[in-house]
Structure formats: C-alpha cells, structure tokens
Enzyme design. Sequence first.
Site, short mmCIF file in Angstrom:
data_model
loop_
_atom_site.label_atom_id
_atom_site.label_comp_id
_atom_site.label_asym_id
_atom_site.label_seq_id
_atom_site.Cartn_x
_atom_site.Cartn_y
_atom_site.Cartn_z
N LYS A 141 1.04 -1.43 -0.16
CA LYS A 141 -0.13 -0.03 0.06
C LYS A 141 0.91 1.28 0.07
O LYS A 141 1.63 1.75 1.08
CB LYS A 141 -0.93 0.03 1.40
CG LYS A 141 -1.93 1.07 0.88
CD LYS A 141 -2.61 1.57 2.14
CE LYS A 141 -1.99 2.98 2.91
NZ LYS A 141 -1.87 4.01 2.00
N GLY A 172 7.07 4.57 8.31
CA GLY A 172 6.16 5.79 8.43
C GLY A 172 6.42 6.34 9.76
O GLY A 172 7.54 6.45 10.38
N SER A 173 5.39 6.92 10.45
CA SER A 173 5.67 7.60 11.56
C SER A 173 5.45 6.65 12.84
O SER A 173 5.05 5.57 12.63
CB SER A 173 4.31 8.71 11.92
OG SER A 173 3.20 7.90 11.91
N THR A 174 6.26 6.99 13.74
CA THR A 174 6.29 6.41 15.06
C THR A 174 5.10 6.07 15.61
O THR A 174 4.63 5.03 15.93
CB THR A 174 7.10 7.09 16.20
OG1 THR A 174 8.58 7.16 15.41
CG2 THR A 174 7.27 6.56 17.29
N GLY A 230 3.39 3.28 13.67
CA GLY A 230 4.34 2.17 14.08
C GLY A 230 3.78 1.46 15.35
O GLY A 230 3.73 0.09 15.66
N GLU A 247 10.32 0.97 10.53
CA GLU A 247 11.08 1.77 10.23
C GLU A 247 10.43 2.97 10.17
O GLU A 247 9.55 3.58 9.59
CB GLU A 247 11.76 1.70 8.82
CG GLU A 247 13.07 2.10 8.42
CD GLU A 247 13.14 3.72 8.10
OE1 GLU A 247 12.99 4.59 9.00
OE2 GLU A 247 13.19 3.53 6.79
N CYS A 256 13.88 10.41 7.11
CA CYS A 256 13.57 9.66 8.56
C CYS A 256 15.02 9.99 9.02
O CYS A 256 15.17 10.06 10.36
CB CYS A 256 13.13 8.60 8.45
SG CYS A 256 13.93 7.40 7.15
N GLU A 300 10.69 15.35 15.68
CA GLU A 300 10.94 14.87 14.41
C GLU A 300 9.89 15.95 13.69
O GLU A 300 8.83 15.97 14.07
CB GLU A 300 10.49 13.57 13.85
CG GLU A 300 10.90 13.60 12.28
CD GLU A 300 10.55 12.23 11.88
OE1 GLU A 300 9.51 11.57 11.89
OE2 GLU A 300 11.41 11.69 10.96
P1 NAI Z 1 1.72 7.90 8.36
O1 NAI Z 1 2.76 7.10 9.44
O2 NAI Z 1 0.47 8.21 8.78
O3 NAI Z 1 1.85 7.27 6.83
C1 NAI Z 1 2.76 6.30 6.50
C2 NAI Z 1 1.94 5.38 5.93
O4 NAI Z 1 0.93 4.65 6.71
C3 NAI Z 1 0.99 5.74 4.63
O5 NAI Z 1 0.77 4.98 3.79
C4 NAI Z 1 -0.44 5.83 5.35
O6 NAI Z 1 -1.75 5.40 4.60
C5 NAI Z 1 -0.32 4.32 6.25
N1 NAI Z 1 -1.18 4.47 7.64
C6 NAI Z 1 -1.47 5.51 8.25
N2 NAI Z 1 -2.24 5.17 9.44
C7 NAI Z 1 -2.21 3.88 9.36
C8 NAI Z 1 -2.68 2.87 10.21
N3 NAI Z 1 -3.28 3.07 11.09
N4 NAI Z 1 -2.47 1.52 9.75
C9 NAI Z 1 -1.68 1.20 8.83
N5 NAI Z 1 -1.27 2.13 7.89
C10 NAI Z 1 -1.64 3.45 8.09
O7 NAI Z 1 2.72 9.30 8.25
P2 NAI Z 1 2.16 10.73 7.98
O8 NAI Z 1 0.94 11.13 8.80
O9 NAI Z 1 1.94 11.03 6.58
O10 NAI Z 1 3.24 11.78 8.42
C11 NAI Z 1 3.32 12.11 9.73
C12 NAI Z 1 4.65 12.17 10.21
O11 NAI Z 1 5.39 11.00 10.20
C13 NAI Z 1 5.80 13.11 9.62
O12 NAI Z 1 5.70 14.19 9.64
C14 NAI Z 1 6.93 12.45 9.65
O13 NAI Z 1 7.44 13.04 11.14
C15 NAI Z 1 6.49 10.77 10.07
N6 NAI Z 1 6.89 10.27 8.72
C16 NAI Z 1 8.13 9.53 9.10
C17 NAI Z 1 8.60 8.60 7.78
C18 NAI Z 1 9.76 8.01 7.68
O14 NAI Z 1 10.26 7.66 6.55
N7 NAI Z 1 10.28 7.22 8.84
C19 NAI Z 1 7.58 8.64 6.51
C20 NAI Z 1 6.53 9.41 6.77
C21 NAI Z 1 6.24 10.08 7.86
#
Ligand code: NAI
Length: 499
Positions: A205, A257-259, A262, A279, A313, A410
Amino acid sequence: MAISTKKTTAKPTNGSPKLKFNTGWEYAPAPESKGHIQLKDRYDLFIGGKFVKPSSGNYFDTINPATEEKIAEIAEANTADVDKAVKSARNAYEKWWKKMAPKERAKYIFRISRLIQERARELSVIESMDGGKAIRESRDIDIPLAANHFFYYAGWADKLEYAFPNRVPQSLGVAGQIIPWNFPLLMAAWKIAPALATGNTVVLKPAETTPLTALKLAEIIQESGLPEGVVNIITGFGNTGADLVYHNDVDKIAFTGSTEVGKIIQRAVAGTNKKVTLELGGKAANIIFDDAPLDQAVEGVINGIFFNQGHVCCAGSRLFVQESVYNKVLRKLKDRIETLIVGDPLDKNTDVGAINSKSQLETINKYIGIGKSEGAEMFQSSCPIPKKGFFCRPTLFTNVSQSHRIAQEEIFGPVLAIQTFRTDEEVIEKANNTPYGLSAGVWTDKGSKIFNLTTKMRAGVVWANTYNKFDPTSPFGGYKESGFGREGGVHGLGAYLKY
Ligand code: NAI
Ligand code: MG
C-alpha cells in the site's frame, strides 16, 4: 544562463566578510519536459495481475504539491478489496511462487530492475510531480537506487543458503507492506525486492499523496510477466493500511512511516504470528569537531537537512558544532543556505522542491512557530518562493537547548536545530538524548574519534565525513522509537525468512 544586472550584495555577517557565491550570473529556467510521460486520468487497484475497480466505488485525487493541481484519480481500497488482494497473494504463493526454482524467480526480479532503468526518465518526472521532490534527486537518486535494489536482491534469490549457512531458509508467505510518501518508488523497491527474492508474495500500500510511481511499477510488473498475484498494489488512506495489518492471512508486516502509526501496528500484531519490521522516525545528530574539513562538513550538513525538503527519516536535523569553530561554521552555513534554489521541482536547477502536502507544510510551520516561542533564534534563506503550491524556506535555529521541542521532535521539513559542545563525552550524551536512534553523522579528521563515537552512539547508521549515503548492500534501520529490523543487505533478507 542569463547575465544578471543585479549587483551582488556582499553585506558582512557579524563583522566577518561574506562569501560571494553569486558572481553576477543567474540561472535561466531549465525545466525537465513532461511530454514523454504517460499517465491515465484514473487508476484502479492492481490485484491478481490486473487493474480492477474498487468495490467501494470511491476514488480520491492525487495532486501536484508544487501547483496544487490534480494529477489523477486513485481508487480507494476498502476491507473487501484488501481481502481480495491478500487472497490473490496467497493463491499466487501456493500455486506458483513458493514452488518456483529460485533462479527462475531471480529472472523476473532482474527484469523488473531493467524495466525501471528503461523507464527511469518517465518515473523521475512522475515522482517529482506527485511528491514535490527536485527532479535532480528523483533522477539521480530515487529511481536509480530503486532499480539497484531490485538488481541487488535478484542476485540473492538463488543464493539464500550462502546468506544463511547451515540453515534451511524458508519464505514466510504473504507480506503486507505499507510505505510513506517521502521516497515513494524507492520505498516500494526496498519492500518488494527482498520479499520476492526470498519467495514471498506481496500486497503493497503506497501513501495517499504519492501513489503514482507505485502504480507505474504495477504496469512494469505486468510487462515483466511476473505471475499474476505475486505483487498486488492497493491504494488508499490509513484505513486501507490498517485493514492490511489486521488481515489474518498476512504473515509479515513491513512498515515505514510515523512512530505513532508504528506503535498502533505493533499493538495490532501483538499475540499473532505476524513477523514485523518497523522503520519509523528519527532526529539524527550531525556532529562537527573542530578538526573537521569545515567546507566539506558544511556541504554535508546542507545535504543532511535539506535533501528531499528534509522529508527524510534519517535527516541530520540536529547539528552539534564544537564551540571553537561555531562562529565560522554558522557563517558558512548561512552563506550556503542563501545559495539554495527553492522552487519548481521539475526545474533541473532546483535544490529544494515542494513540501509534500498542505498538512505537512502546516506541521513544519507549527514547529517553526514553536521554535521561536521557545526562545530559539531563527534564520531563514531570503530566497523567493512560489506563491502557489506548498513551499518552505530553508531554516535554521540557533540558541537551541536540549529541552526545546525543535531539538526533540521530528519536524520532517527543512529546519535545522543547532547546538554547541566542548568535549566528546558531552556530545555523545547530547546526541543520545533522544527517543529516536536511526542515524547520525560525524565530521572529524581523526579516525579514533570516529570509532569512539560510532561505538557509543545509539544509531542504526553512522556516517563519517559524509551523509545520506544509501546503498542496497548496506543495512538500514533503527534503535528505540526509530523502530526495529533492518532493510538492505543480507540483513534485509532475514526479515522475510524463517531460518
Ligand atoms: P503515516 O505514518 O500516517 O503514513 C505512512 C503510511 O502509513 C501511509 O501509507 C499511510 O496511509 C499509512 N497509515 C496511516 N495510518 C495507518 C494505520 N493506522 N495502519 C496502517 N497504515 C497506516 O505518516 P504521515 O501522517 O504521512 O506523516 C506524519 C509524520 O510521520 C511526518 O511528519 C513524519 O514525522 C513521520 N513520517 C516518517 C517517515 C519515515 O520515513 N520514517 C515517513 C512518513 C512520515
Ligand atoms: Mg501527490
């Protein structure tokens, strides 16, 4: 290029002479052409080797964050669609993929790699349009590295017993993979390539703001002749991701994605047989000692925080400078920031493109406000930024203390928090004083100092006299709230195997 009639303003900063980067020459626009790309107005879900309509009937828009214009409509997968995708992956696993000779599996993965290389130009432009990153980066980093990952893992497919000597490595089954928006195609490659090489099938996804290159990858996968259902790509929001996490026929979840999310995922899989790698976020320390080659270090700091608009990240978002060189480093940093070109992601001269989404820009601006109200001192580039679209000037904060939120949390944007230190022990303690532990950077002439720091810092990756270097052969992953498990290299195979 056009000769500028504008005079260079060489105002002294803090009494010291300002470096003149601008010698009277200005860059003329150098836009990458869009004429060669092929995009549909509407994308369906990629399940069982075909594009199928979502049972929800719902579509959402993906926009170009640099222009705020809609690019295409994207299908939203609901619970029934996720179930269909998982069934298709299970079927492909049992019927074909599990039984296929590893060297045959490798051929498909090599083919995907070559097709990515062939379409690199188109993929780069689409990546920059959908996510806002500078074309220079998608062209020279994201897309070539994505091809590299498939190429590298293809080579492992028939050599798993050498990677795990005296063991019998076995695939897990169906892998559910959820990826973010900062490196869309590259993260898809990080996830899909090792899963396929180890004999698993996949439901992936992509993030809601950047689904297009994953959908182009679906077309490439079709073209590669990969058996139907071995890779399924379903688009949607967090709910779609959650449906995949909770599905009881998924054997492995890989998430970047976000902590915050995670943690939700870890709770969701507790007590199940699902294997997980996470990650997550980071707040990396980039450390400059007084014996470092300072110009090189300044370049590394710039790259560390402004690469991909800071949506990284492992971004070097906390800079620690040894006190004796602080003034010099700060002056050089400010001068260098002034030279960064912020604007059209498709312009080949652009250094810093668009912020990925309106909500991410709001988050970044919120943190800039917090930094100011906590008493830190802000410096921003004076460059012009486009009126339309989501943009943020390269920003740094001085007078930052350890307790400031801009030094702890972050931000995921082009915002650097600078602190000073005197001794090695002090900087190690400060660098480790964070809930995260993904990466770090050390700048010094002394090898012994590098070894001392790399062994004492709780960070998955430590770069010495360089920053943000990525390679498929090298493992990547974090400590503490940055997650667990490693991706890349031999370590990345282990995450998809029983052995
Ligand atoms: P997010 O963690 O919500 O999104 C990442 C992915 O997870 C997307 O594909 C999203 O649709 C999916 N997702 C969202 N909620 C989910 C759930 N409950 N179960 C399974 N999948 C889910 O990140 P977001 O809201 O786009 O960004 C927020 C903050 O997260 C950023 O400001 C940044 O600090 C951090 N982040 C860190 C990343 C990294 O590479 N470590 C990448 C993206 C965001
Ligand atoms: Mg988009």
